[in-house]
Enzyme design. Structure first.
Site, short mmCIF file in Angstrom:
data_model
loop_
_atom_site.label_atom_id
_atom_site.label_comp_id
_atom_site.label_asym_id
_atom_site.label_seq_id
_atom_site.Cartn_x
_atom_site.Cartn_y
_atom_site.Cartn_z
N TRP A 1 0.92 -1.22 -0.06
CA TRP A 1 -0.09 0.07 -0.12
C TRP A 1 1.12 1.30 -0.11
O TRP A 1 0.67 2.28 -0.70
CB TRP A 1 -0.96 0.03 1.25
CG TRP A 1 -1.95 -1.12 1.13
CD1 TRP A 1 -2.17 -2.28 1.65
CD2 TRP A 1 -3.15 -0.99 -0.21
NE1 TRP A 1 -3.04 -2.86 1.25
CE2 TRP A 1 -3.72 -2.34 0.14
CE3 TRP A 1 -3.45 -0.17 -0.85
CZ2 TRP A 1 -4.71 -2.72 -0.71
CZ3 TRP A 1 -4.60 -0.44 -2.00
CH2 TRP A 1 -5.11 -1.78 -1.72
N ASP B 1 -1.16 6.66 6.39
CA ASP B 1 -2.35 5.67 5.83
C ASP B 1 -2.66 5.10 7.17
O ASP B 1 -2.08 3.97 7.44
CB ASP B 1 -2.08 5.04 4.54
CG ASP B 1 -3.05 4.25 4.27
OD1 ASP B 1 -3.97 4.11 4.98
OD2 ASP B 1 -2.72 3.54 2.98
N LYS C 1 -12.43 -1.34 7.29
CA LYS C 1 -11.77 -2.44 8.23
C LYS C 1 -12.14 -2.15 9.55
O LYS C 1 -12.89 -3.19 10.07
CB LYS C 1 -10.17 -2.07 7.91
CG LYS C 1 -9.74 -2.74 6.59
CD LYS C 1 -8.82 -1.50 5.94
CE LYS C 1 -8.48 -1.50 4.53
NZ LYS C 1 -8.75 -2.78 3.82
N1 PMP Z 1 -4.39 1.57 2.22
C1 PMP Z 1 -4.17 0.43 3.17
C2 PMP Z 1 -3.54 0.08 4.13
C3 PMP Z 1 -5.38 -0.77 2.63
O1 PMP Z 1 -5.36 -1.54 3.32
C4 PMP Z 1 -6.25 -0.31 1.67
C5 PMP Z 1 -7.39 -1.42 1.32
N2 PMP Z 1 -7.46 -2.50 1.71
C6 PMP Z 1 -6.03 0.74 0.74
C7 PMP Z 1 -5.07 1.73 1.13
C8 PMP Z 1 -6.95 1.07 -0.24
O2 PMP Z 1 -8.19 1.45 0.19
P1 PMP Z 1 -9.54 1.79 -0.88
O3 PMP Z 1 -9.86 0.28 -1.18
O4 PMP Z 1 -10.48 2.24 0.34
O5 PMP Z 1 -9.21 2.58 -1.80
#
Ligand code: PMP
Length: 420
Positions: free
Chosen positions: A159, A231, A255
């Site tokens: 990520w 994040d 989450k």
């Molecule tokens: N950052 C992290 C740490 C994630 O776990 C995720 C999604 N699983 C995201 C960003 C992307 O998020 P979204 O699906 O809300 O765009």
């Protein structure tokens, strides 16, 4: 005359609630005289106690998904009870004006509760936005720096890597450390990092959802005037955090704190208002802050659900208490893995193992499909690891009851005994 059973549009909700939850006990009988003919209603769906985190009703599974993920059972029941007629308004949250006074009261309460939970100072704005955390990969550089500015990214998983790649379109990001060559199993020591002295911000992913690597403390930006950006999608509200260490925190809700479609941004107010010229209005923090997150069509139902979760976390005693529960759950799962004599293995360095996402492999990888199938028979679902890592991953967010983790651990021991 015998009482006539009353059927209303709410009846299926009441019946469903009654059937589903062991902690809902018959309580009282009403006699209603507003109808031309008298009738009585036996009400069987009074919520007597919030379900303990240990319990789970019979007809729900233990959902170990990384997100969207399991939500607190009592929050779902509250939403269910309010679905048809939100607090006497005569309509559901989904039907009300997204800028009207009822919805404004919902978003204001959600913000107030989140501020209380995380101790967010007044000089930070709290924004409820659309677009998920991925949208923030672009919004952060667009709002916090200009095209020629340098920014730093510390990459401890995929990520963080995605965030870095998106930032390349809008500024000059530098990767100050990348754990990819070691398969993302650790966080580096902050001492040796070569941080840019002029970086507008230093970006981290506080909890890498796929690899299960979590920062336990935080680096300080190399530039004294720069800020730390995190994040926190997958560990948001899972433990207390000193917000003042950060210029900006963002988190997709799906989450720990709600359904998909809502992203929360907590940003220091002095950082707002300097967006790049090309920034679309829907990504501009100033427009959202000036309009209390109501400028673009807000994801109302999602924000409402987040509000119920924040309220629930406060009722649980706040984030110190939540963290203790999370430590206990993660502790028993990691212990089971470490004590399995290699039958199960978690590759992540012990000091930075995530309390939220527990990846593990099976020594005999040919047993993985059977593991998943047998677990599913015992109502434990979504344990398959991310395709880029393989193996298993148990996501044990706030709302995963201790009983779910205990059942998983007991299943893992039985499975090992059968196949050792
Ligand atoms: N950052 C992290 C740490 C994630 O776990 C995720 C999604 N699983 C995201 C960003 C992307 O998020 P979204 O699906 O809300 O765009």
């Amino acid at each position: 005359m015998a009482a006539t059973p009353l059927t209303t549009p709410q009846t299926p909700l009441l019946q469903k609630t009654h059937q589903s939850h062991a902690f809902l006990k018959p309580k009282t009988t009403f006699h209603c005289r507003t109808s031309p003919k008298p009738f009585s209603i036996s009400c069987s769906s009074t919520i007597q106690d919030r379900p303990s985190l240990q319990s789970q009703s019979q007809d729900r599974v233990f959902n170990f998904a990384a997100g969207p993920a399991t939500l607190p059972e009592n929050v779902l029941l509250k939403a269910q009870a309010e679905l048809y007629n939100w607090r006497g308004s005569g309509m559901s949250v989904m039907e009300m004006s997204h800028r009207g006074k009822d919805f404004r009261s919902i978003i204001e309460k959600a913000e107030a509760d989140l501020r209380a939970l995380l101790n967010v100072p007044e000089y930070y704005a709290v924004l409820f936005l659309q677009g998920g955390a991925t949208t923030q990969f672009a919004s952060v550089p667009l709002n916090l720096c200009q095209p020629d500015d340098t920014v730093d990214y510390l990459v401890t998983g995929s990520w963080g890597d995605k965030a870095f790649k998106e930032a390349k379109k809008y500024c000059k990001p530098k990767v100050v450390w990348n754990g990819k060559s070691e398969n993302y199993v650790r966080v580096p020591s902050f001492d040796g990092l070569e941080l840019s002295p002029n970086a507008k911000y230093l970006h981290i992913c506080a909890n890498e959802t796929i690899y299960g690597v979590e920062f336990k403390n935080y680096p300080v930006p190399g530039n004294p005037n720069g800020v730390l950006v995190a994040d926190m999608s997958s560990n948001f509200c899972s433990k207390p955090v000193d917000v003042t260490k950060f210029g900006l925190i963002y988190a997709g809700a799906q989450k720990n704190v709600g359904p998909s479609g809502v992203c929360i941004v907590i940003v220091r107010k002095d950082l707002i208002g300097n967006a790049q010229e090309i920034t679309p209005v829907m990504l501009d923090y100033k427009i959202h802050a000036d309009n209390n997150s109501l400028y673009n069509t807000p994801p109302c139902y999602g924000i409402y659900m987040c509000g119920l979760v924040f309220e629930d976390l406060l009722e649980q005693g706040g984030l110190e208490e939540v963290e203790k529960k999370n430590e206990k759950k993660a502790g028993i799962l990691y212990n089971a893995i470490d004590e399995s004599k290699g039958f199960y293995r978690c590759p992540v360095e012990k000091s930075v193992r995530s309390l939220m996402n527990v990846p593990f492999t099976l020594e005999k990888s040919e047993l993985e499909a059977e593991f998943l199938k047998e677990a599913e028979k015992e109502k434990m679902v979504q344990l398959k690891g991310h395709r880029s890592v393989g193996g298993m991953r148990a996501s044990i967010y706030n709302a995963m009851p201790l009983a779910g983790v205990e059942r998983l651990v007991s299943f893992m021991k039985d499975f090992q005994a059968k196949h050792a």
